[in-house]
Design a protein around this motif. Structure first.
Motif, mmCIF file in Angstrom:
data_model
loop_
_atom_site.group_PDB
_atom_site.id
_atom_site.type_symbol
_atom_site.label_atom_id
_atom_site.label_comp_id
_atom_site.label_asym_id
_atom_site.label_seq_id
_atom_site.Cartn_x
_atom_site.Cartn_y
_atom_site.Cartn_z
ATOM 1 N N PRO A 197 0.790 -1.229 -0.092
ATOM 2 C CA PRO A 197 0.157 0.066 -0.029
ATOM 3 C C PRO A 197 0.953 1.222 -0.089
ATOM 4 C CG PRO A 197 -0.792 -1.667 1.613
ATOM 5 C CD PRO A 197 0.610 -1.843 1.304
ATOM 6 N N LEU A 198 0.483 2.312 -0.895
ATOM 7 C CA LEU A 198 1.462 3.377 -0.817
ATOM 8 C C LEU A 198 1.344 4.231 0.224
ATOM 9 C CD1 LEU A 198 0.825 4.660 -4.501
ATOM 10 C CD2 LEU A 198 2.378 2.891 -3.659
ATOM 11 N N ILE A 199 0.225 4.273 1.056
ATOM 12 C CA ILE A 199 0.223 5.018 2.213
ATOM 13 C C ILE A 199 1.315 4.604 3.298
ATOM 14 C CG2 ILE A 199 -1.130 3.158 3.569
ATOM 15 C CD1 ILE A 199 -1.461 7.070 3.747
ATOM 16 N N GLU A 200 1.890 3.434 3.103
ATOM 17 C CA GLU A 200 3.037 2.925 4.091
ATOM 18 C C GLU A 200 4.482 3.869 3.765
ATOM 19 O OE1 GLU A 200 3.857 -1.306 3.701
ATOM 20 O OE2 GLU A 200 1.951 -1.847 4.672
ATOM 21 N N ALA A 201 4.160 4.575 2.770
ATOM 22 C CA ALA A 201 5.412 5.421 2.451
ATOM 23 C C ALA A 201 5.757 6.534 3.805
ATOM 24 C CB ALA A 201 5.395 6.193 1.321
ATOM 25 N N TRP A 202 4.591 6.533 4.401
ATOM 26 C CA TRP A 202 4.613 7.408 5.394
ATOM 27 C C TRP A 202 4.375 6.699 6.758
ATOM 28 C CZ3 TRP A 202 1.765 8.604 1.058
ATOM 29 C CH2 TRP A 202 2.317 9.628 0.559
ATOM 30 N N ASP A 203 5.092 7.200 7.956
ATOM 31 C CA ASP A 203 4.883 6.889 9.362
ATOM 32 C C ASP A 203 3.887 7.657 10.088
ATOM 33 O OD1 ASP A 203 4.853 6.154 11.937
ATOM 34 O OD2 ASP A 203 7.163 5.992 11.988
ATOM 35 N N LEU A 204 2.411 7.068 9.881
ATOM 36 C CA LEU A 204 1.518 7.820 10.342
ATOM 37 C C LEU A 204 1.398 8.092 11.891
ATOM 38 C CD1 LEU A 204 -1.680 6.350 8.531
ATOM 39 C CD2 LEU A 204 -0.147 8.320 7.892
ATOM 40 N N GLU A 205 2.117 7.203 12.690
ATOM 41 C CA GLU A 205 2.402 7.411 14.008
ATOM 42 C C GLU A 205 3.157 8.741 14.390
ATOM 43 O OE1 GLU A 205 0.546 6.262 16.765
ATOM 44 O OE2 GLU A 205 -0.729 5.508 15.450
ATOM 45 N N ASP A 206 4.239 8.631 13.607
ATOM 46 C CA ASP A 206 5.261 9.770 13.613
ATOM 47 C C ASP A 206 4.441 11.173 13.292
ATOM 48 O OD1 ASP A 206 7.915 10.843 14.455
ATOM 49 O OD2 ASP A 206 7.976 11.219 12.154
ATOM 50 N N LEU A 207 3.559 11.175 12.450
ATOM 51 C CA LEU A 207 3.158 12.320 12.095
ATOM 52 C C LEU A 207 1.713 12.711 13.011
ATOM 53 C CD1 LEU A 207 1.956 11.757 8.268
ATOM 54 C CD2 LEU A 207 3.991 13.036 9.117
ATOM 55 N N ARG A 208 1.322 11.432 13.767
ATOM 56 C CA ARG A 208 0.358 11.877 14.641
ATOM 57 C C ARG A 208 1.064 12.675 16.082
ATOM 58 N NH1 ARG A 208 -4.525 9.363 16.469
ATOM 59 N NH2 ARG A 208 -4.421 7.949 14.786
ATOM 60 N N ARG A 209 2.314 12.119 16.244
ATOM 61 C CA ARG A 209 2.948 12.550 17.604
ATOM 62 C C ARG A 209 3.367 14.080 17.429
ATOM 63 N NH1 ARG A 209 4.912 7.143 17.507
ATOM 64 N NH2 ARG A 209 7.022 7.959 16.242
ATOM 65 N N GLN A 210 3.503 14.571 16.160
ATOM 66 C CA GLN A 210 4.127 15.899 16.155
ATOM 67 C C GLN A 210 3.012 16.962 16.494
ATOM 68 O OE1 GLN A 210 4.979 17.352 12.146
ATOM 69 N NE2 GLN A 210 3.502 15.987 11.311
ATOM 70 N N TYR A 211 1.640 16.616 16.428
ATOM 71 C CA TYR A 211 0.669 17.528 16.994
ATOM 72 C C TYR A 211 0.206 17.530 18.492
ATOM 73 C CZ TYR A 211 -0.159 17.664 11.975
ATOM 74 O OH TYR A 211 0.138 17.805 10.794
ATOM 75 N N THR A 212 1.051 16.646 19.241
ATOM 76 C CA THR A 212 0.660 16.430 20.753
ATOM 77 C C THR A 212 1.277 17.833 21.389
ATOM 78 O OG1 THR A 212 0.736 14.252 20.666
ATOM 79 C CG2 THR A 212 1.064 15.429 22.693
#
Length: 311
Positions: A197-212
């Motif tokens: 899946p192309l979405i796996e090019a991103w680390d979604l958990e890492d993206l999520r953490r930056q907003y905390t």
């Protein structure tokens, strides 16, 4: 003194490429003097051709916690980057954005102001680019990767990058300008993909953490703040801090379509907080900037524009 919405006007390829060459300081985690000054000036004078005396800029920067020496050094370095142009009137140094910087700001402000908005609909298509850059052209490769990241791409494999948005024209313009010749760009529908899946090019958990940190710092203020209870200086400072923090996110987060993200992805909560604070503080902050300008640079009275973002 008025408030205007941020807009994202279209730019011909040549104008866009010229604008990209302006060496803006990259947004950082935490405030740095150069990009804090750029944020402040863009917020109130992005559309103005007026010359701003250094004493006014330094005074406003002081309200943001910058020392006179730090603000003066930032102005000098921004002029060296061709972000600002400088002129002297007697003993007074004056600054304003260069035409290329203003064009770049028009593009960037539209991207930053619209970032996280759920109005943009995904067409179910991916943009894919594969390229080869010789090892001897490492600088070209680094510039291309930086441009890919800003356009919302991520590396699925080393030299195969993907984006959920149709940015093929902008990317092709950049490849030509950078001198990258060995590349292919194509669009492919999600429904026809096989394998990883192309979405796996991103680390979604890492993206999520930056907003905390952003949500923790500003969430309660957005819920409870009464702008009428703040002084003009406090409103100006908080508004600048909020957009200065927000403008770093598009460098790290590609703004993926909501359809591809987990439910309750924190980007959307962070955007609600940003829009609430930024817009609600606009009037009080603009009054403070206007009063400071009237005191230190009377010729600039009426030049102030406190921009807003579309909710």
């Amino acid at each position: 003194m008025t408030s205007e919405p941020h807009t994202s006007p279209g730019h011909p390829a040549n104008a866009r490429i010229a604008a990209e060459q302006v060496n803006f300081p990259r947004p950082l985690k935490g405030s740095a003097s150069q990009h804090l000054v750029v944020t402040m000036l863009a917020d109130y004078w992005r559309g103005s051709a007026a010359w701003l005396p250094s004493r006014l800029i330094v005074a406003l920067a002081g309200s943001l916690g910058l020392s006179s020496s730090a603000a003066s050094t930032a102005l000098s370095r921004l002029a060296g980057r061709d972000v600002l142009e400088q002129s002297n009137a007697g003993r007074t140094s004056r600054y304003r954005f260069t035409p290329e910087a203003k064009a770049r700001l028009d593009i960037g402000v539209g991207q930053i102001g619209g970032f996280g908005s759920q109005e943009r609909r995904w067409d179910g298509m991916w943009t894919v680019v594969a390229f080869t850059v010789p090892e001897s052209s490492r600088e070209m490769r680094d510039l291309l990767r930086s441009r890919l990241k800003w356009l919302g791409f991520a590396p699925l494999y080393g030299a195969v990058w993907v984006s959920a948005w149709d940015t093929a024209d902008e990317l092709e313009d950049s490849c030509r300008h950078l001198g990258v010749e060995n590349y292919v760009i194509f669009r492919t529908p999600e429904a026809e993909l096989r394998g990883r899946p192309l979405i796996e090019a991103w680390d979604l958990e890492d993206l999520r953490r930056q907003y905390t940190p952003f949500i923790d710092s500003y969430g309660r203020k957005a819920r409870t703040l009464d702008p009428q209870q703040l002084s003009g200086a406090e409103a100006f400072k908080l508004r600048t801090e909020v957009i200065d923090a927000w403008r770093a996110f598009p460098w790290e987060d590609p703004g993926l379509p909501p359809e591809l993200l987990p439910r309750e992805f924190p980007l959307f909560e962070a955007r609600r907080i940003f829009v609430t604070l930024y817009n609600s503080l606009a009037d009080a902050a603009a009054v403070y900037v206007e009063e400071t300008a009237v005191r230190l640079a009377p010729d600039l009275a009426g030049e102030i524009r406190a921009f807003r973002v579309k909710a």
